[in-house]
Motif scaffolding. Structure first.
Motif, PDB file in Angstrom:
ATOM      1  N   SER A  43      45.132  57.637  10.921  1.00  0.00           N
ATOM      2  CA  SER A  43      45.943  57.185  12.242  1.00  0.00           C
ATOM      3  C   SER A  43      45.916  58.204  13.280  1.00  0.00           C
ATOM      4  N   ASN A  44      46.470  58.159  14.393  1.00  0.00           N
ATOM      5  CA  ASN A  44      46.707  58.794  15.424  1.00  0.00           C
ATOM      6  C   ASN A  44      48.489  59.097  15.747  1.00  0.00           C
ATOM      7  N   PRO A  45      49.034  60.141  14.803  1.00  0.00           N
ATOM      8  CA  PRO A  45      50.534  60.111  14.882  1.00  0.00           C
ATOM      9  C   PRO A  45      51.297  60.429  16.160  1.00  0.00           C
ATOM     10  N   ASP A  46      50.441  61.134  17.065  1.00  0.00           N
ATOM     11  CA  ASP A  46      51.155  61.563  18.145  1.00  0.00           C
ATOM     12  C   ASP A  46      50.992  60.555  19.212  1.00  0.00           C
ATOM     13  N   LYS A  47      50.260  59.635  19.056  1.00  0.00           N
ATOM     14  CA  LYS A  47      50.175  58.358  19.826  1.00  0.00           C
ATOM     15  C   LYS A  47      49.405  58.537  21.070  1.00  0.00           C
ATOM     16  N   LYS A  48      48.870  59.919  21.412  1.00  0.00           N
ATOM     17  CA  LYS A  48      48.023  60.085  22.628  1.00  0.00           C
ATOM     18  C   LYS A  48      46.512  59.392  22.445  1.00  0.00           C
ATOM     19  N   ASP A  75      38.671  55.899  25.901  1.00  0.00           N
ATOM     20  CA  ASP A  75      40.102  56.341  25.452  1.00  0.00           C
ATOM     21  C   ASP A  75      40.206  55.396  24.217  1.00  0.00           C
ATOM     22  N   VAL A  76      40.575  55.994  22.964  1.00  0.00           N
ATOM     23  CA  VAL A  76      40.660  55.229  21.863  1.00  0.00           C
ATOM     24  C   VAL A  76      41.865  55.419  20.975  1.00  0.00           C
ATOM     25  N   ASP A  77      42.548  54.474  20.368  1.00  0.00           N
ATOM     26  CA  ASP A  77      44.072  54.679  19.811  1.00  0.00           C
ATOM     27  C   ASP A  77      43.850  55.406  18.543  1.00  0.00           C
TER      28      ASP A  77
END
Length: 119
Positions: A2-7, A77-79
């Motif tokens: 996943s993308n923990p910093d949410k950027k 841009d992708v989550d």
């Protein structure tokens, strides 16, 4: 992953047309382009993916592309990496006649982050 910093991840989908595409008769090429349209609709509808722009080299790039320079590009841009994988998977599952899109196009996703210039 996943993308923990949410950027959002800044992703460049690099798409190359294979020789198999160029070997098709004109009627087959139309079928492939319909598949490309379906793939783009699928990519655009993926939750967590926002297409920022596209670029097509088809006027100055002739023939199959095996690596850089690619034939066309999609900047998004992708989550998450999972969503990037789902976008790439569209090339595997989109039907084009008796085959799948990946017979005619290849994709490579380059992932990074937004370039932020310090003030």
């Amino acid at each position: 992953m996943s993308n923990p910093d949410k950027k959002p991840l800044r992703v460049l989908f690099c798409i190359g047309v294979t020789q198999t595409f160029f070997d098709l008769p004109a009627s087959g090429i139309k079928t492939v382009w319909a598949g490309v349209g379906e793939m783009l609709k699928g990519m655009n509808s993926l939750p967590g993916l926002t297409i920022l722009g596209t670029m097509d080299d088809d006027q100055v790039m002739v023939g199959a592309s095996h690596a850089f320079p690619w034939t066309c590009y999609i900047l998004a841009d992708v989550d998450s990496v999972e969503t990037v994988t789902a976008a790439c998977n569209l090339f595997r599952v989109t039907e084009v006649g008796e085959h799948r899109l990946w017979r005619y196009l290849r994709v490579e996703a380059r992932m990074g982050r937004v370039l932020e210039v310090p003030a």
